[in-house]
Scaffold this active site. Structure first.
Site, PDB file in Angstrom:
ATOM      1  CG  HIS A 196      -0.278   5.894  -5.939  1.00 34.90           C
ATOM      2  ND1 HIS A 196      -0.171   4.768  -6.702  1.00 34.90           N
ATOM      3  CD2 HIS A 196       0.385   6.868  -6.610  1.00 34.90           C
ATOM      4  CE1 HIS A 196       0.534   5.039  -7.793  1.00 34.90           C
ATOM      5  NE2 HIS A 196       0.896   6.304  -7.751  1.00 34.90           N
ATOM      6  CE1 TYR A 236      -1.853  -2.885  -1.972  1.00 36.84           C
ATOM      7  CE2 TYR A 236      -1.406  -0.547  -1.644  1.00 36.84           C
ATOM      8  CZ  TYR A 236      -1.199  -1.722  -2.345  1.00 36.84           C
ATOM      9  OH  TYR A 236      -0.326  -1.745  -3.400  1.00 36.84           O
ATOM     10  N   PRO A 289       4.851 -10.781  -2.529  1.00 41.01           N
ATOM     11  CG  PRO A 289       5.970 -10.406  -4.543  1.00 41.01           C
ATOM     12  CD  PRO A 289       5.656 -11.463  -3.549  1.00 41.01           C
ATOM     13  CE  LYS A 297       0.256  -4.320   4.223  1.00 39.61           C
ATOM     14  NZ  LYS A 297       0.266  -3.068   3.476  1.00 39.61           N
ATOM     15  CE1 TYR A 335      -1.277  -5.827  -6.031  1.00 42.00           C
ATOM     16  CE2 TYR A 335      -2.255  -3.646  -5.893  1.00 42.00           C
ATOM     17  CZ  TYR A 335      -1.291  -4.552  -5.500  1.00 42.00           C
ATOM     18  OH  TYR A 335      -0.331  -4.176  -4.598  1.00 42.00           O
TER      19      TYR A 335
END
Ligand SMILES: Cc1cc2nc3c(=O)[nH]c(=O)nc-3n(C[C@H](O)[C@H](O)[C@H](O)COP(=O)(O)OP(=O)(O)OC[C@H]3O[C@@H](n4cnc5c(N)ncnc54)[C@H](O)[C@@H]3O)c2cc1C
Length: 388
Positions: free
Chosen positions: A72, A383, A292, A296, A200
């Site tokens: 991704h 991220y 979550p 990580k 998200y």
């Protein structure tokens, strides 16, 4: 029995450490409380940082991940029905890999079996002894008998509820914790993902996440109360709660179907310091937990294992104690930054009870994130995983 490193726990941290040590000729035994099938049935992480990908490759078990994993370049954030994209590759030159924790664990188990390394499943009443002495021991019960392993080091990789951290004297450890007033209700289904990238979702009804494990398997989460009972959530109720939180295009596109797993996970931030107690070294969830949201947990387990395997190699091959002496400080420096990012993302995207001020802060922060290249770069850097 005698081994160099006794590893407690056959989750990703324990198996990855075992594989890396074995590759360098360091003898180890893994003790796991559950059966292998049970360990593989736990549906958890799915987003893997490049540093974890590299480590899995180094352990020699990355081939299937590269064949089946999804690379991704970015992620999407939907705020009250409007979607925005953060392009990791453009901002940092890096990407993440979507490949289920279950698959990584399976690849590690297969690798361990092929290498002929010893794993004891259904090991009951695992107990740690003499962790501050030169020759610590581990005892456990199996087949109705008590067994004892003498070792040089014990690696506590047995997760948040494991025995390793509990074996440390209370005055030797400092704990830092935040418990969030909600959980995630997750549903896994054999349906194509609604989007090629994770979405998200911040919505006034609560957070949601549209994630995936493969082009045909989706993982969705919605924020829920900690008082919820998963049995009160038939699939239809889940889909009905998820859809209004999505943007119009996602609502139209989403393919729903029967769940193959559904569970509720509470959200918690936790760090126990230090990570070394004499000859006991903690790694992964045994030492720290993140909510979550920032994806990580598994990645931190992998980075601990990298520091720890390097330190043990230095001890055995170079006869140097430096790596082990610095293990805790090195690992914790990275852990706290990931704790910060996971806490920040959680605060940014979830609905908190009764605070209009917090809600305004979230919206201002999101506006800044989407309007500033510097803010988007900081998000992307965290991220995809901070450097070692
Ligand atoms: C719903 C959910 C979603 C998540 N999503 C992500 C994500 O997208 N990305 C990410 O990076 N992380 C994610 N995580 C976190 C990630 O799953 C964990 O951080 C990861 O499993 C940590 O690995 P570990 O090996 O340290 O611990 P664990 O996976 O917990 O493994 C510990 C092992 O030790 C065994 N054990 C426990 N006690 C004993 C004992 N007394 N004796 C012997 N064995 C014992 C356990 O049975 C277990 O097999 C998620 C977690 C949850 C719950």
């Amino acid at each position: 029995m005698r081994t160099q490193v006794a590893i407690i726990g056959a989750g990703p941290a324990g198996l990855l450490l075992g594989q890396l040590l074995h590759k360098h000729g360091i003898d180890n035994i893994v003790l796991e409380r559950h059966t292998g099938e049970y360990v593989l049935s736990r549906i958890r992480a799915g987003v893997i940082e490049q540093v974890a990908v590299d480590l899995i490759d180094e352990a020699g078990v990355g081939a299937r991940m590269h064949r089946e994993g999804l690379v991704h370049d970015g992620t999407q954030i939907c705020v009250d029905g409007v979607r925005h994209r953060i392009d990791f590759k453009e901002l940092t030159g890096k990407t993440v890999m979507v490949y289920g924790q279950t698959e990584i664990t399976k690849d590690l188990m297969d690798g361990r079996a092929a290498a002929g390394a010893q794993t004891v499943y259904t090991a009951e009443d695992v107990a740690l002894h003499d962790i501050f002495a030169d020759q610590p021991r581990v005892t456990y019960r199996a087949d109705g008998k008590v067994h004892e392993i003498e070792c040089d080091f014990i690696a506590g990789c047995d997760g948040f509820h494991g025995i390793s951290r509990q074996s440390v004297p209370a005055d030797a450890i400092s704990s830092y914790e935040r418990v969030y007033p909600f959980g995630w209700l997750g549903l896994l289904s054999d349906t194509p993902p609604v989007s090629e990238e994770l979405i998200y979702v911040r919505h006034r009804h609560g957070f949601a996440l549209c994630s995936m494990r493969s082009p045909t398997r989706s993982r969705y989460y919605i924020q829920c109360s900690l008082a919820e009972d998963v049995h009160a959530w038939p699939d239809e109720r889940f889909w009905d709660a998820l859809k209004p939180r999505l943007d119009a295009q996602a609502r139209e596109r989403i393919v729903t179907g029967p769940s193959i797993e559904k569970s509720i996970a509470p959200l918690r931030s936790f760090v126990g310091e230090p990570m070394r107690f004499g000859r006991l070294l903690l790694a992964g969830d045994a030492s720290h937990i993140v909510p979550p949201t920032g994806a990580k947990g598994l990645n931190l387990a992998a980075s601990d294992v990298r520091y720890l395997s390097e330190a043990l190699l230095e001890h055995y091959q170079e006869k140097s104690a430096a790596g082990l002496d610095h293990y805790s400080a090195r690992a914790l420096a990275r852990v706290w930054k990931a704790e910060r990012f996971s806490w920040w993302m959680t605060m940014l995207l979830h609905t908190f009870p009764d605070s209009m001020f917090d809600r305004k802060m979230q919206l201002a922060e999101l506006d800044y994130l989407f309007g500033s290249r510097a803010a988007a770069t900081a998000f992307a850097e965290n991220y995809v995983g901070l450097p070692f």
